[in-house]
Write a protein that holds these residues in place. Structure first.
Motif, PDB file in Angstrom:
ATOM      1  N   PHE A 130    -109.566  64.231  -8.512  1.00 35.90           N
ATOM      2  CA  PHE A 130    -110.216  63.760  -7.289  1.00 35.90           C
ATOM      3  C   PHE A 130    -110.254  62.239  -7.217  1.00 35.90           C
ATOM      4  O   PHE A 130    -109.926  61.649  -6.169  1.00 35.90           O
ATOM      5  CB  PHE A 130    -111.627  64.353  -7.212  1.00 35.90           C
ATOM      6  CG  PHE A 130    -112.279  64.127  -5.878  1.00 35.90           C
ATOM      7  CD1 PHE A 130    -113.310  63.220  -5.742  1.00 35.90           C
ATOM      8  CD2 PHE A 130    -111.853  64.816  -4.750  1.00 35.90           C
ATOM      9  CE1 PHE A 130    -113.907  63.013  -4.519  1.00 35.90           C
ATOM     10  CE2 PHE A 130    -112.441  64.608  -3.520  1.00 35.90           C
ATOM     11  CZ  PHE A 130    -113.481  63.701  -3.404  1.00 35.90           C
ATOM     12  N   ILE A 131    -110.617  61.563  -8.290  1.00 33.78           N
ATOM     13  CA  ILE A 131    -110.731  60.100  -8.269  1.00 33.78           C
ATOM     14  C   ILE A 131    -109.360  59.438  -8.034  1.00 33.78           C
ATOM     15  O   ILE A 131    -109.222  58.600  -7.137  1.00 33.78           O
ATOM     16  CB  ILE A 131    -111.448  59.568  -9.527  1.00 33.78           C
ATOM     17  CG1 ILE A 131    -112.911  60.039  -9.476  1.00 33.78           C
ATOM     18  CG2 ILE A 131    -111.380  58.043  -9.642  1.00 33.78           C
ATOM     19  CD1 ILE A 131    -113.700  59.840 -10.736  1.00 33.78           C
ATOM     20  N   PRO A 132    -108.296  59.798  -8.768  1.00 36.51           N
ATOM     21  CA  PRO A 132    -106.983  59.213  -8.480  1.00 36.51           C
ATOM     22  C   PRO A 132    -106.511  59.506  -7.055  1.00 36.51           C
ATOM     23  O   PRO A 132    -105.880  58.662  -6.416  1.00 36.51           O
ATOM     24  CB  PRO A 132    -106.062  59.894  -9.490  1.00 36.51           C
ATOM     25  CG  PRO A 132    -106.942  60.350 -10.571  1.00 36.51           C
ATOM     26  CD  PRO A 132    -108.261  60.655  -9.967  1.00 36.51           C
ATOM     27  N   ALA A 133    -106.843  60.703  -6.530  1.00 33.93           N
ATOM     28  CA  ALA A 133    -106.419  61.052  -5.175  1.00 33.93           C
ATOM     29  C   ALA A 133    -107.064  60.119  -4.153  1.00 33.93           C
ATOM     30  O   ALA A 133    -106.387  59.613  -3.244  1.00 33.93           O
ATOM     31  CB  ALA A 133    -106.795  62.506  -4.876  1.00 33.93           C
ATOM     32  N   ILE A 134    -108.372  59.868  -4.289  1.00 34.10           N
ATOM     33  CA  ILE A 134    -109.087  58.958  -3.379  1.00 34.10           C
ATOM     34  C   ILE A 134    -108.492  57.554  -3.485  1.00 34.10           C
ATOM     35  O   ILE A 134    -108.242  56.870  -2.483  1.00 34.10           O
ATOM     36  CB  ILE A 134    -110.596  58.924  -3.746  1.00 34.10           C
ATOM     37  CG1 ILE A 134    -111.240  60.283  -3.448  1.00 34.10           C
ATOM     38  CG2 ILE A 134    -111.337  57.800  -3.028  1.00 34.10           C
ATOM     39  CD1 ILE A 134    -111.504  60.559  -1.982  1.00 34.10           C
ATOM     40  N   ALA A 135    -108.253  57.118  -4.743  1.00 31.55           N
ATOM     41  CA  ALA A 135    -107.694  55.785  -4.969  1.00 31.55           C
ATOM     42  C   ALA A 135    -106.334  55.659  -4.285  1.00 31.55           C
ATOM     43  O   ALA A 135    -106.050  54.648  -3.623  1.00 31.55           O
ATOM     44  CB  ALA A 135    -107.565  55.531  -6.475  1.00 31.55           C
ATOM     45  N   ALA A 136    -105.496  56.698  -4.391  1.00 33.89           N
ATOM     46  CA  ALA A 136    -104.161  56.668  -3.790  1.00 33.89           C
ATOM     47  C   ALA A 136    -104.257  56.568  -2.270  1.00 33.89           C
ATOM     48  O   ALA A 136    -103.522  55.795  -1.629  1.00 33.89           O
ATOM     49  CB  ALA A 136    -103.390  57.923  -4.185  1.00 33.89           C
ATOM     50  N   VAL A 137    -105.175  57.327  -1.670  1.00 33.36           N
ATOM     51  CA  VAL A 137    -105.357  57.298  -0.217  1.00 33.36           C
ATOM     52  C   VAL A 137    -105.789  55.892   0.223  1.00 33.36           C
ATOM     53  O   VAL A 137    -105.270  55.332   1.205  1.00 33.36           O
ATOM     54  CB  VAL A 137    -106.389  58.371   0.229  1.00 33.36           C
ATOM     55  CG1 VAL A 137    -106.774  58.192   1.693  1.00 33.36           C
ATOM     56  CG2 VAL A 137    -105.826  59.771  -0.009  1.00 33.36           C
ATOM     57  N   LEU A 138    -106.743  55.287  -0.490  1.00 34.92           N
ATOM     58  CA  LEU A 138    -107.235  53.943  -0.153  1.00 34.92           C
ATOM     59  C   LEU A 138    -106.115  52.912  -0.231  1.00 34.92           C
ATOM     60  O   LEU A 138    -105.958  52.066   0.658  1.00 34.92           O
ATOM     61  CB  LEU A 138    -108.381  53.546  -1.099  1.00 34.92           C
ATOM     62  CG  LEU A 138    -109.734  54.192  -0.788  1.00 34.92           C
ATOM     63  CD1 LEU A 138    -110.765  53.815  -1.829  1.00 34.92           C
ATOM     64  CD2 LEU A 138    -110.225  53.758   0.608  1.00 34.92           C
ATOM     65  N   VAL A 139    -105.317  52.990  -1.307  1.00 34.53           N
ATOM     66  CA  VAL A 139    -104.201  52.051  -1.472  1.00 34.53           C
ATOM     67  C   VAL A 139    -103.223  52.219  -0.313  1.00 34.53           C
ATOM     68  O   VAL A 139    -102.742  51.238   0.271  1.00 34.53           O
ATOM     69  CB  VAL A 139    -103.496  52.281  -2.844  1.00 34.53           C
ATOM     70  CG1 VAL A 139    -102.165  51.535  -2.903  1.00 34.53           C
ATOM     71  CG2 VAL A 139    -104.411  51.843  -3.981  1.00 34.53           C
TER      72      VAL A 139
END
Ligand code: HEM
Length: 153
Positions: A130-139
């Protein structure tokens, strides 16, 4: 009831086990060993959900018969008590025979541990994606704004 408690104290004195029976704010604690001794028709104790019951006077009244209780006498009857699916009335009847608690050291802790481990594992696997997924979306969003800004200027 009073008479029963008196006789049980007498037995504990005979076995010189009196020290292990703690009395804390009026609650008596019994070890599994102490309960085990009371495994006869005329002296029957049971453990159900970490509570100790002296059911000697209930044996003949039990709607499910004396025999099933004798099989569990002096032992932990939690599972068989629950397997039968006793009514609320039956559960309330238990109070009449309550004499104390099972000693903390003799309680089973496995089930609680299992639940704890499962939930902590679950939350760990959840956070790993979940955390990497959110980070990827933000980037991705930031990159898009950045490129749009550069195009328009
Ligand atoms: C002190 C503990 C217990 C109490 C107060 C108790 C009480 C009762 C009561 C009131 C019933 C009638 C049905 C109901 O209301 O649920 C019953 C039925 C029954 N009990 Fe218990 N019970 C105790 C322990 C046990 C244990 C440890 C076992 C099994 C080893 C057991 C086996 C049964 C069975 C098989 C019946 C069904 C009888 C039938 O439907 O013909 N009981 N019990």
């Amino acid at each position: 009831m009073g008479e029963e408690t008196g006789s049980s104290v007498g037995r504990e004195n005979q076995n010189t086990k009196n020290e292990s029976t703690q009395e804390d704010s009026g609650v008596k604690y019994y070890t599994r060993k102490e309960v085990q001794v009371h495994n006869m028709g005329k002296d029957t104790w049971l453990i159900i959900h970490d509570k100790v019951y002296d059911i000697t006077s209930f044996m003949e009244e039990h709607p499910g018969g004396e025999e099933v209780l004798l099989e569990q006498a002096g032992a932990d009857a939690t599972e068989s008590f629950e397997d039968v699916g006793h009514s609320t009335d039956a559960r309330e009847m238990l109070q009449q025979y309550y004499i104390g608690e099972l000693h903390m050291d003799d309680r089973k802790k496995e089930s609680k541990k299992e639940v704890y481990i499962t939930t902590s594992k679950d939350s760990r696997s959840w956070s790993t994606w979940f955390i990497p997924a959110i980070a990827a979306v933000l980037v991705g969003i930031m990159y898009r704004y950045y490129t749009l800004e550069h195009k328009s200027s």
